[in-house]
Motif scaffolding. Structure first.
Motif, PDB file in Angstrom:
ATOM      1  N   LYS A  75       1.023  -1.541  -0.154  1.00 14.41           N
ATOM      2  CA  LYS A  75      -0.173   0.371  -0.267  1.00 14.41           C
ATOM      3  C   LYS A  75       0.970   1.389  -0.332  1.00 14.41           C
ATOM      4  O   LYS A  75       0.504   2.461  -0.321  1.00 14.41           O
ATOM      5  CB  LYS A  75      -0.811   0.257   1.195  1.00 14.41           C
ATOM      6  CG  LYS A  75      -1.801  -0.884   1.189  1.00 14.41           C
ATOM      7  CD  LYS A  75      -2.798  -0.467   0.157  1.00 14.41           C
ATOM      8  CE  LYS A  75      -4.032  -1.442  -0.358  1.00 14.41           C
ATOM      9  NZ  LYS A  75      -3.578  -2.280  -1.063  1.00 14.41           N
ATOM     10  N   ARG A  76       1.815   1.136   0.267  1.00 14.51           N
ATOM     11  CA  ARG A  76       3.115   2.557   0.211  1.00 14.51           C
ATOM     12  C   ARG A  76       3.436   3.019  -0.898  1.00 14.51           C
ATOM     13  O   ARG A  76       3.833   2.394  -2.103  1.00 14.51           O
ATOM     14  CB  ARG A  76       4.329   1.941   0.888  1.00 14.51           C
ATOM     15  CG  ARG A  76       5.137   3.042   1.215  1.00 14.51           C
ATOM     16  CD  ARG A  76       6.922   2.108   1.902  1.00 14.51           C
ATOM     17  NE  ARG A  76       7.673   1.380   1.112  1.00 14.51           N
ATOM     18  CZ  ARG A  76       8.354   1.828  -0.466  1.00 14.51           C
ATOM     19  NH1 ARG A  76       8.662   3.070  -0.085  1.00 14.51           N
ATOM     20  NH2 ARG A  76       8.760   0.655  -1.058  1.00 14.51           N
ATOM     21  N   HIS A  77       3.409   3.881  -1.194  1.00 15.01           N
ATOM     22  CA  HIS A  77       2.979   4.971  -2.118  1.00 15.01           C
ATOM     23  C   HIS A  77       4.773   5.063  -2.842  1.00 15.01           C
ATOM     24  O   HIS A  77       5.097   5.948  -1.856  1.00 15.01           O
ATOM     25  CB  HIS A  77       2.406   6.035  -2.615  1.00 15.01           C
ATOM     26  CG  HIS A  77       1.221   6.212  -2.913  1.00 15.01           C
ATOM     27  ND1 HIS A  77       0.221   6.158  -1.798  1.00 15.01           N
ATOM     28  CD2 HIS A  77       0.723   6.198  -3.874  1.00 15.01           C
ATOM     29  CE1 HIS A  77      -0.755   6.038  -2.551  1.00 15.01           C
ATOM     30  NE2 HIS A  77      -0.607   6.268  -3.606  1.00 15.01           N
ATOM     31  N   PHE A 128      14.968  -1.745 -21.819  1.00 18.12           N
ATOM     32  CA  PHE A 128      14.545  -2.047 -20.945  1.00 18.12           C
ATOM     33  C   PHE A 128      16.364  -2.157 -19.468  1.00 18.12           C
ATOM     34  O   PHE A 128      17.392  -2.444 -19.969  1.00 18.12           O
ATOM     35  CB  PHE A 128      13.419  -3.761 -20.084  1.00 18.12           C
ATOM     36  CG  PHE A 128      12.346  -3.075 -21.047  1.00 18.12           C
ATOM     37  CD1 PHE A 128      11.815  -2.286 -18.926  1.00 18.12           C
ATOM     38  CD2 PHE A 128      12.146  -3.243 -21.997  1.00 18.12           C
ATOM     39  CE1 PHE A 128       9.921  -2.703 -20.416  1.00 18.12           C
ATOM     40  CE2 PHE A 128      10.753  -3.810 -22.574  1.00 18.12           C
ATOM     41  CZ  PHE A 128       9.728  -3.265 -22.041  1.00 18.12           C
ATOM     42  N   GLN A 129      15.693  -1.781 -18.099  1.00 17.17           N
ATOM     43  CA  GLN A 129      17.292  -2.583 -17.362  1.00 17.17           C
ATOM     44  C   GLN A 129      18.043  -3.826 -17.487  1.00 17.17           C
ATOM     45  O   GLN A 129      18.475  -3.955 -17.401  1.00 17.17           O
ATOM     46  CB  GLN A 129      16.346  -2.243 -15.968  1.00 17.17           C
ATOM     47  CG  GLN A 129      18.111  -1.169 -14.937  1.00 17.17           C
ATOM     48  CD  GLN A 129      16.940  -1.374 -13.435  1.00 17.17           C
ATOM     49  OE1 GLN A 129      15.912  -1.439 -13.452  1.00 17.17           O
ATOM     50  NE2 GLN A 129      17.499  -0.025 -12.640  1.00 17.17           N
ATOM     51  N   THR A 130      16.825  -4.720 -17.339  1.00 13.83           N
ATOM     52  CA  THR A 130      17.089  -6.248 -17.856  1.00 13.83           C
ATOM     53  C   THR A 130      16.857  -6.347 -18.888  1.00 13.83           C
ATOM     54  O   THR A 130      15.513  -6.784 -19.394  1.00 13.83           O
ATOM     55  CB  THR A 130      16.954  -6.780 -16.883  1.00 13.83           C
ATOM     56  OG1 THR A 130      17.182  -6.640 -15.296  1.00 13.83           O
ATOM     57  CG2 THR A 130      17.857  -8.017 -16.246  1.00 13.83           C
ATOM     58  N   ARG A 182      18.132   8.222  -6.374  1.00 13.28           N
ATOM     59  CA  ARG A 182      19.153   7.475  -6.089  1.00 13.28           C
ATOM     60  C   ARG A 182      18.239   5.748  -5.956  1.00 13.28           C
ATOM     61  O   ARG A 182      16.991   5.692  -7.133  1.00 13.28           O
ATOM     62  CB  ARG A 182      18.531   6.509  -4.338  1.00 13.28           C
ATOM     63  CG  ARG A 182      20.133   7.486  -3.608  1.00 13.28           C
ATOM     64  CD  ARG A 182      20.175   7.239  -1.806  1.00 13.28           C
ATOM     65  NE  ARG A 182      21.324   8.713  -2.062  1.00 13.28           N
ATOM     66  CZ  ARG A 182      19.927   9.957  -0.622  1.00 13.28           C
ATOM     67  NH1 ARG A 182      19.120  10.584  -0.630  1.00 13.28           N
ATOM     68  NH2 ARG A 182      21.541  10.948  -0.228  1.00 13.28           N
ATOM     69  N   SER A 183      19.143   4.498  -5.892  1.00 11.55           N
ATOM     70  CA  SER A 183      17.680   3.188  -6.465  1.00 11.55           C
ATOM     71  C   SER A 183      17.257   3.755  -5.449  1.00 11.55           C
ATOM     72  O   SER A 183      16.610   3.494  -3.830  1.00 11.55           O
ATOM     73  CB  SER A 183      19.428   1.982  -5.725  1.00 11.55           C
ATOM     74  OG  SER A 183      18.749   0.530  -5.926  1.00 11.55           O
ATOM     75  N   GLY A 184      16.166   2.492  -6.121  1.00  6.09           N
ATOM     76  CA  GLY A 184      15.048   2.537  -5.542  1.00  6.09           C
ATOM     77  C   GLY A 184      13.813   3.752  -5.457  1.00  6.09           C
ATOM     78  O   GLY A 184      12.978   3.490  -4.426  1.00  6.09           O
ATOM     79  N   SER A 185      14.583   4.967  -5.832  1.00  5.67           N
ATOM     80  CA  SER A 185      13.717   6.245  -5.476  1.00  5.67           C
ATOM     81  C   SER A 185      12.717   6.237  -6.576  1.00  5.67           C
ATOM     82  O   SER A 185      11.856   7.262  -5.952  1.00  5.67           O
ATOM     83  CB  SER A 185      14.856   7.160  -6.023  1.00  5.67           C
ATOM     84  OG  SER A 185      15.341   7.188  -7.737  1.00  5.67           O
ATOM     85  N   GLY A 186      11.824   5.113  -7.223  1.00  4.40           N
ATOM     86  CA  GLY A 186      11.321   5.507  -8.555  1.00  4.40           C
ATOM     87  C   GLY A 186      11.203   5.123  -9.681  1.00  4.40           C
ATOM     88  O   GLY A 186      10.214   5.595 -10.142  1.00  4.40           O
ATOM     89  N   LYS A 187      12.079   5.572 -10.353  1.00  2.37           N
ATOM     90  CA  LYS A 187      12.340   6.097 -11.251  1.00  2.37           C
ATOM     91  C   LYS A 187      12.037   4.622 -12.226  1.00  2.37           C
ATOM     92  O   LYS A 187      11.582   5.307 -13.370  1.00  2.37           O
ATOM     93  CB  LYS A 187      14.141   5.521 -12.382  1.00  2.37           C
ATOM     94  CG  LYS A 187      14.939   6.725 -11.168  1.00  2.37           C
ATOM     95  CD  LYS A 187      16.346   7.034 -10.702  1.00  2.37           C
ATOM     96  CE  LYS A 187      17.283   6.009 -11.306  1.00  2.37           C
ATOM     97  NZ  LYS A 187      16.979   5.287  -9.499  1.00  2.37           N
ATOM     98  N   SER A 188      12.531   3.890 -12.338  1.00  2.00           N
ATOM     99  CA  SER A 188      11.461   2.781 -13.129  1.00  2.00           C
ATOM    100  C   SER A 188      10.422   2.854 -13.204  1.00  2.00           C
ATOM    101  O   SER A 188       9.744   2.444 -13.889  1.00  2.00           O
ATOM    102  CB  SER A 188      12.344   1.016 -12.984  1.00  2.00           C
ATOM    103  OG  SER A 188      13.890   0.823 -13.097  1.00  2.00           O
ATOM    104  N   THR A 189       9.077   2.737 -12.057  1.00  2.00           N
ATOM    105  CA  THR A 189       8.134   3.073 -11.698  1.00  2.00           C
ATOM    106  C   THR A 189       7.231   3.543 -12.466  1.00  2.00           C
ATOM    107  O   THR A 189       6.315   3.698 -13.347  1.00  2.00           O
ATOM    108  CB  THR A 189       8.358   2.761 -10.667  1.00  2.00           C
ATOM    109  OG1 THR A 189       8.373   1.694  -9.495  1.00  2.00           O
ATOM    110  CG2 THR A 189       6.589   2.977 -10.441  1.00  2.00           C
ATOM    111  N   LEU A 190       7.962   5.199 -12.250  1.00  2.00           N
ATOM    112  CA  LEU A 190       7.341   6.188 -13.788  1.00  2.00           C
ATOM    113  C   LEU A 190       7.665   5.799 -14.627  1.00  2.00           C
ATOM    114  O   LEU A 190       6.749   6.626 -15.556  1.00  2.00           O
ATOM    115  CB  LEU A 190       8.373   7.379 -12.956  1.00  2.00           C
ATOM    116  CG  LEU A 190       7.834   8.488 -13.502  1.00  2.00           C
ATOM    117  CD1 LEU A 190       6.780   8.809 -11.658  1.00  2.00           C
ATOM    118  CD2 LEU A 190       8.822   9.805 -12.437  1.00  2.00           C
TER     119      LEU A 190
END
Ligand SMILES: Nc1ncnc2c1ncn2[C@@H]1O[C@H](COP(=O)(O)OP(=O)(O)OP(=O)(O)O)[C@@H](O)[C@H]1O
Length: 586
Positions: free
Chosen positions: A352-354, A420-422, A374-382
């Motif tokens: 549930k965390r945004h 994609f990243q991978t 930083r890693s995990g900051s949400g870049k790929s999600t965006l």
């Protein structure tokens, strides 16, 4: 159960309805054939030969018709099974292709493969192997009950009452093992996933668990599967016993009733015609009781198969129930390629965390935007929200003023190409993998994108050149080679918006330079949104966006941000320090 079956069958549902009607008619005819024994026996016992012969002919005709009909029912059942196997898998596939990309984690993928291969196969076997015998076994007792009523109302009543009772016990017994059955299937899917993981991750496991612990996860999965299969066997035995006891109890009650009736008639047969009739009726009733109980025992024998199939159908239904990304009924057409993110927020469904919060961003056509953080900051999600792999949970993303949710999937797909990243390459040749971006691409076009993405060097080195097979997922190539081919594929698509997630991370300096030059050439021609830590690429961008914990912390050009004294200026200072340190080392 029926709803899922019809959903799997889709436009083949009439085949199933036809099959069910035939199976019901077959069940009715089988029952009627059996009760033709009643007049036959009666006439035989009173010595009326001519009527006996007539009913014998009726019986034999019934047997013959039932045999012919059974063949046709079996054939119809097989046709339904084939429709489930062919059409059902196709329909599941269609549904899955519309699910949000975020759904495809390793757990769900393993579950899916289990359902598509084992689940659908088990369901396809239901009509021919389970439904046909169960239908006829369930119809026959109903007809026998009616007949019993006309001969001995007490036995008829007991048989009639026993049917709902039997049904209730059957359902209770089925529910008993249902949860364990589901657990067993979940564990089987988990074990398959672990076996695949175990074989794919051999190098990691050997490097880190040299003392035999490498099988730890696999053993855990086997252990859970063993435990649930033990529980399943135990509960299966209990439910079979419960059902069988119930049938035997009904049988015993009917026999006792018959004996009580018989007791009243003993010793009076030769003299009293009425009593003689009663005795004949009881003999016939006993025969009917036997024919009543036999099919019930058959149904009990299929209880396990029905419960297993019910669970498989539930698994299928669970997949059908996952909401696909909604498609607009009247899609709108984006007039231009301006992207606008308006108060965008996003949380993954299982958390549930945004991970993206209140992002506002405007990206003009032909501009270049660098996303850093930083890693995990949400870049790929965006990026995944811009491609609509998932829908935003707050705010909106528009293209040319049209909400992405109002655009058709095809139109959005035409607008966006992605690295994609991978990178994933299909088990085919380099050329085929590049052509995925444009199936009718000419050899000259392939050569051109190969040059722009540094693939020419790879092709030149390999004996079969562009026709070299890349292996499963591109396993025969290095990470950097896979990355370059995936860039070539994205360039080949020639979409106006190009999203690039860490495209140069796996590349050497020389190839990084090739890709950076390609980005420079694309500037102004395509909208570029690039996730990168490569300073040369970041500097090139018209707009630099710094993300932190899903929020935009800074945005602006290189010149603006480098003097703002914020995160970007800090990032530049860090880079310079490292550079100086490296130079000092030299
Ligand atoms: N499929 C997922 N389900 C749940 N949470 C996820 C999923 N994918 C990413 N996350 C979480 O979302 C957050 C943002 O992840 P994201 O991959 O977008 O970051 P990133 O900035 O691209 O990281 P990196 O630079 O390491 O690739 C992270 O906290 C991550 O744990």
């Amino acid at each position: 159960m029926l709803k899922t079956l019809l959903q799997l069958l889709g436009e083949d549902a009439p085949k199933f309805r036809r099959y069910v009607s035939m199976a019901v008619i077959y069940g009715l005819l089988s029952g009627l054939t059996i009760i033709s024994l009643v007049p036959l026996l009666r006439y035989l016992l009173v010595g009326d030969i001519s009527n006996t012969v007539i009913w014998l002919v009726v019986l034999l005709t019934g047997v013959l018709v039932c045999w012919r009909l059974r063949l046709r029912v079996e054939k119809a059942g097989i046709e339904v099974g084939i429709a489930i196997l062919q059409g059902g898998r196709h329909r599941l596939g269609n549904h899955i292709s519309q699910l949000p990309v975020g759904w495809f984690n390793s757990n769900n993928t393993a579950r899916l493969s289990h359902v598509i291969f084992q689940g659908v196969m088990a369901i396809a076997q239901l009509p021919a192997h389970v439904f046909t015998p169960v239908f006829s076994s369930a119809m026959t007792p109903l007809i026998i009950v009616l007949s019993l009523f006309t001969i001995n109302w007490k036995m008829g009543l007991i048989a009639l009452l026993s049917i709902p009772l039997m049904g209730a016990v059957f359902i209770i017994a089925a529910r008993l093992g249902q949860r364990v059955d589901q657990e067993f299937h979940r564990n089987t899917a988990e074990t398959s996933q672990r076996i695949i993981e175990f074989s794919q991750a051999q190098s990691v496991l050997r490097a880190f668990n040299g003392e035999g612990k490498s099988t730890h996860f696999l053993e855990q999965a086997f252990d859970s599967q063993k435990k649930s299969s033990k529980r399943l066997i135990l509960l299966s035995v209990i439910s079979v016993i419960l059902n069988a006891w119930m049938v035997q109890a009904i049988f015993a009650t009917l026999m006792i009733t018959a004996l009580l009736s018989l007791n009243n008639s003993i010793g009076v047969i030769p003299t009293d015609t009425n009593n003689s009739d009663t005795l004949i009726s009881i003999i016939i009733s006993l025969l009917l009781v036997n024919r009543f109980v036999e099919p019930l025992l058959d149904v009990v024998g299929y209880a396990e198969a029905i419960r297993g199939a019910r669970n498989q159908l539930k698994e299928v239904q669970d997949i059908f129930d996952i909401e696909p990304l909604p498609e607009p009924e009247n899609p709108k057409f984006a007039q231009d390629n301006t992207l606008s993110l308006n108060g965008v927020g996003f949380a993954y469904p299982d958390n549930k965390r945004h991970v993206i919060r209140d992002v506002n961003l405007s990206i003009t056509p032909g501009s270049m935007t660098a996303l850093i953080g930083r890693s995990g900051s949400g870049k790929s999600t965006l990026l995944s929200l811009i491609t609509r792999f998932s829908d935003v949970t707050e705010g909106s993303i528009t293209m040319g003023g049209v909400d992405l949710r109002q655009m058709s999937h095809e139109q959005l797909n035409e607008k966006i190409s992605q690295v994609f990243q991978t990178p994933y390459l299909f088990q085919s040749s380099i050329a085929d993998n590049i052509r995925i971006g444009k199936p009718d691409a000419s050899d000259a076009e392939i050569r051109e994108v190969a040059r722009l993405s540094g693939v020419t060097e790879i092709i030149g080195r390999l004996p079969q050149g562009v026709d070299t097979l890349v292996g499963e997922g591109g396993a025969r190539l290095s990470g950097g080679e896979r990355q370059r081919i995936s860039i070539a594929r994205a360039l080949m698509k020639d979409a106006p918006i190009l999203l690039i997630d860490e495209a140069t991370a796996a590349l050497d300096t020389e190839n990084q330079a090739v890709i950076t030059q390609t980005f420079a050439r694309l500037r102004g021609k395509r909208t570029l949104i690039v996730i990168t830590h490569q300073l040369s690429t970041i500097e090139m961008a018209d707009q630099i966006v710094i993300l932190e914990r899903g929020c935009i912390k800074e945005k602006g050009s290189h010149d603006q941000l480098s003097i703002s004294g914020g995160l970007y200026a800090h990032f530049l200072a860090q880079r310079n320090k490292v550079k100086r340190w490296k130079l000092g080392k030299l």
